[in-house]
Every structure is written in C-alpha cells, then in structure tokens.
Design an enzyme around this catalytic site. Sequence first.
Site, PDB file in Angstrom:
ATOM      1  N   LYS A 102       0.911  -1.164   0.502  1.00 23.58           N
ATOM      2  CA  LYS A 102      -0.214  -0.029  -0.265  1.00 23.58           C
ATOM      3  C   LYS A 102       0.611   0.968  -0.102  1.00 23.58           C
ATOM      4  O   LYS A 102       2.350   1.499   0.096  1.00 23.58           O
ATOM      5  CB  LYS A 102      -0.864  -0.121   1.809  1.00 23.58           C
ATOM      6  CG  LYS A 102      -2.345  -0.900   1.203  1.00 23.58           C
ATOM      7  CD  LYS A 102      -2.853  -0.881   0.502  1.00 23.58           C
ATOM      8  CE  LYS A 102      -4.369  -1.790   0.947  1.00 23.58           C
ATOM      9  NZ  LYS A 102      -5.505  -1.505  -0.426  1.00 23.58           N
TER      10      LYS A 102
ATOM     11  N   ASP B  26     -10.025   0.499  -8.980  1.00 24.52           N
ATOM     12  CA  ASP B  26     -10.884  -0.319  -8.071  1.00 24.52           C
ATOM     13  C   ASP B  26     -11.708   0.748  -7.680  1.00 24.52           C
ATOM     14  O   ASP B  26     -13.225   0.651  -7.652  1.00 24.52           O
ATOM     15  CB  ASP B  26      -9.953  -0.297  -7.287  1.00 24.52           C
ATOM     16  CG  ASP B  26      -9.939  -0.766  -5.374  1.00 24.52           C
ATOM     17  OD1 ASP B  26     -11.684  -1.545  -5.605  1.00 24.52           O
ATOM     18  OD2 ASP B  26      -9.121  -1.307  -4.965  1.00 24.52           O
TER      19      ASP B  26
ATOM     20  N   GLU C 119      -1.982  -0.218  -8.478  1.00 25.32           N
ATOM     21  CA  GLU C 119      -4.076  -0.297  -8.734  1.00 25.32           C
ATOM     22  C   GLU C 119      -4.409   1.295  -7.730  1.00 25.32           C
ATOM     23  O   GLU C 119      -3.559   1.486  -7.243  1.00 25.32           O
ATOM     24  CB  GLU C 119      -4.243  -1.849  -7.766  1.00 25.32           C
ATOM     25  CG  GLU C 119      -5.963  -1.631  -7.163  1.00 25.32           C
ATOM     26  CD  GLU C 119      -6.015  -2.382  -5.956  1.00 25.32           C
ATOM     27  OE1 GLU C 119      -7.515  -2.462  -5.690  1.00 25.32           O
ATOM     28  OE2 GLU C 119      -5.168  -3.617  -5.852  1.00 25.32           O
TER      29      GLU C 119
ATOM     30  N   LYS D 215     -15.094  -6.605  -6.272  1.00 20.57           N
ATOM     31  CA  LYS D 215     -14.991  -6.684  -5.159  1.00 20.57           C
ATOM     32  C   LYS D 215     -16.651  -7.054  -5.089  1.00 20.57           C
ATOM     33  O   LYS D 215     -17.504  -6.508  -5.553  1.00 20.57           O
ATOM     34  CB  LYS D 215     -14.672  -5.513  -3.828  1.00 20.57           C
ATOM     35  CG  LYS D 215     -12.784  -5.403  -4.231  1.00 20.57           C
ATOM     36  CD  LYS D 215     -12.429  -4.553  -2.979  1.00 20.57           C
ATOM     37  CE  LYS D 215     -11.289  -3.933  -3.621  1.00 20.57           C
ATOM     38  NZ  LYS D 215     -10.870  -3.312  -2.368  1.00 20.57           N
TER      39      LYS D 215
ATOM     40  N   ASP E 187      -0.511  -0.380  -4.496  1.00 16.84           N
ATOM     41  CA  ASP E 187      -2.182   0.057  -4.617  1.00 16.84           C
ATOM     42  C   ASP E 187      -1.704   1.217  -3.807  1.00 16.84           C
ATOM     43  O   ASP E 187      -1.754   1.756  -3.026  1.00 16.84           O
ATOM     44  CB  ASP E 187      -3.483  -0.881  -3.490  1.00 16.84           C
ATOM     45  CG  ASP E 187      -4.113  -0.045  -3.668  1.00 16.84           C
ATOM     46  OD1 ASP E 187      -4.639   0.741  -3.901  1.00 16.84           O
ATOM     47  OD2 ASP E 187      -4.714  -0.616  -3.136  1.00 16.84           O
TER      48      ASP E 187
END
Length: 356
Positions: free
Chosen positions: A162, A241, A216, A265, A190
């Site tokens: 992250k 995302d 991402e 998701k 991400d």
Amino acid sequence: MRITGLDAWLVNLRLAEPYTVAYEHVETAPNIFVRIETDKKLVGLGCVNPDKAVCGETPDSVLAALDGPVREALLGADPRFVTRLRERIRKYLPDAPGARAGVDMALYDLLGKMAGMPVYQLLGGYRNRILTSVTIGILDEAETVRRARDLVAQGFRALKLKGGLDVDNDIARVMAVRSAVGKSIAIRFDANQGYDVPDSLRFVEGVRGASLELVEQPTARDALDELASVTRKAPLPIMADESLMGLRDAFRIARGGLADMINVKLMKCGGIGPAMEMASVARAARLEVMVGCMDESALGIAAALHFALAHPAVEFADLDGHLDLLDDPAAGAVSLRKGTLIPTAKSGLFSDDLDH
C-alpha cells in the site's frame, strides 16, 4: 421451498495488526452476518463489511436495510429464484451494494446446499484454487521489508504494498522489497487514489526495475480522465478499483480503455451474480480481472473465492481480508496453503451454521 426468516447481526472484529492506507487507519472491521432460514430447515449465510469511504454504507444503514426492505422482499419467497430476488432487492436498495451482497451470498449458499455442491461448481467450475496476494500497509521502509520477508517465509508468493502518501517513499519501499525477496515473488502496488497523473508516472518510472505486476487505483476515483491518462502513458498494467463499483462502471471503463485491469469486489458490486456479469464484460473487452475484498470474515472471502474459481476472466486474487481478523465466527470457510486459497469440498459456501 419458502424463506421463513432473516436474521442479521453486527460483530466488530479486531485486527491482529492494524494498518494504514492512503485515506485511513484501520483497527477494527465491522462485519454483519446474514442468516436466511427456510421451511425445509436449510440455512443460507452471508456477510457484509460496510465501508463508508468506498461503498457509502455504515453498519447502521446495512442493518436497517436488512431489517426493512430486504426482509419484506424475501419473506415467503422461493430462494431458488436467486436472480429474481436479487433484482427485487436492487430496486429497493440501489445504493447499498454491501447489503445486497450479503443477501446474494446467503442465497447462493442456500442454492449450493440444495444442490449438494460447492457454489463454484454450481456456477460452472473453471478451477479449484487460486493464488492470492497478501497486503502490507503503509509502514516505514525497514518494517515493510521485515514484513515482506516474514510473509514470504510463510509461503506467500505475491505481495501487495500500500502507498499513495509519498511518491519517493513509495518508490524506495518497493525497490527495497524487491531486493529483499528476489525476482520470483510477485509484487503489486496500490496507491488507493493517492496520486495525480505526474505523481503516478514518476512512481512508475521510479520502480521500473522492480518488475511490478500491476499498479492499482493511482488516481482519485472520480477523475476518470486522469486514470485514462496514466493507463495510456504507463508501461505497467493499471487497475481500476475505487473507480469501479458496478456493471455500468465496468462497461464505461472497458468502452473507454480507461484501465488495463479491474478489481471486482463483492461488497462494491452487490454479490456473486453481479460479479459474474462484470467479469464477462471485462473478458469481452480483454481486460484482466482481479477479485478483491474488504476486511471481510472468511465467509465473505469464501464467496469471493467461489466467484473467482467459477469465472475464467479472473486471473488474479487479492483475498486476504480475513487473515488478521481475531475471533472470526466463520473461520475455516476457506483454506490457505503456501499462498493459495482453496475452498472446502462441502456444499454451499460454509457448511456450519452461525448464531449469536
């Protein structure tokens, strides 16, 4: 067969290791469990991890939806008509994808139990296991490397880092991890909407030697022109995302070439059924698909896993949201072996019952 009851309850699950992403620090994960009862004594189970920042839902809003419109729509209905019930609920709750996902899971769990089959086999069964990445939150460089080495020692073969708060720090952490774990471990990154276009491109250039698998959501969720610009200019695959919620977004991204990949998701799109539709849109547009998750109980992870195992467009998985949850009531709904997720061989999604 008729639905005779619906129960929903909140469990605040603590994280063994709190983490930080670009827009929040997380210490607990609220999960709402959904239980559908039938007159044949079969029970279907689902769960919801409400995320205000991503899906606009809170525990209170999900519980109110389940106790009101959802209960009204389901009681007395035949649970075998999953699509009909999903569309009925969607009309009442167009802006509550997590609540819809919890019910959708429970209905598919019921359907699998009726058929005596795992859900992924009921949906067509393309594979029976999939490699998952495991996430490292925003830490300092030394701790990021320590964590990466520890996860690789545990058997994980794909890491997701992250970032999004500081480009130079993110570059340094990625390069340090690559040096520490070697070339055989996949690394994903991400940014969680933390960059603009110049920052995104500077990051991509800075990690050129790290062989990243993907980047991402580098830019803000509503800045689709920025996402498209990064996608066109970056030599790495760019994944949408937060910019992707449901089927319409999948079509918009595919039609406009706004990203190279999409992260599906269940909490964002409304469940297994909608996820299958989105993956088909991506496949038609030759976009790669990753199945992702929130901080979900193993029950939610199981539902996402069964979707991933059923659809050939899903090439990547990031299903680690359950790994740090303490006292998960649905622990055991999936198995993890050397970084690979495997479903149980039992019917439905989760063979046990839950109560509170």
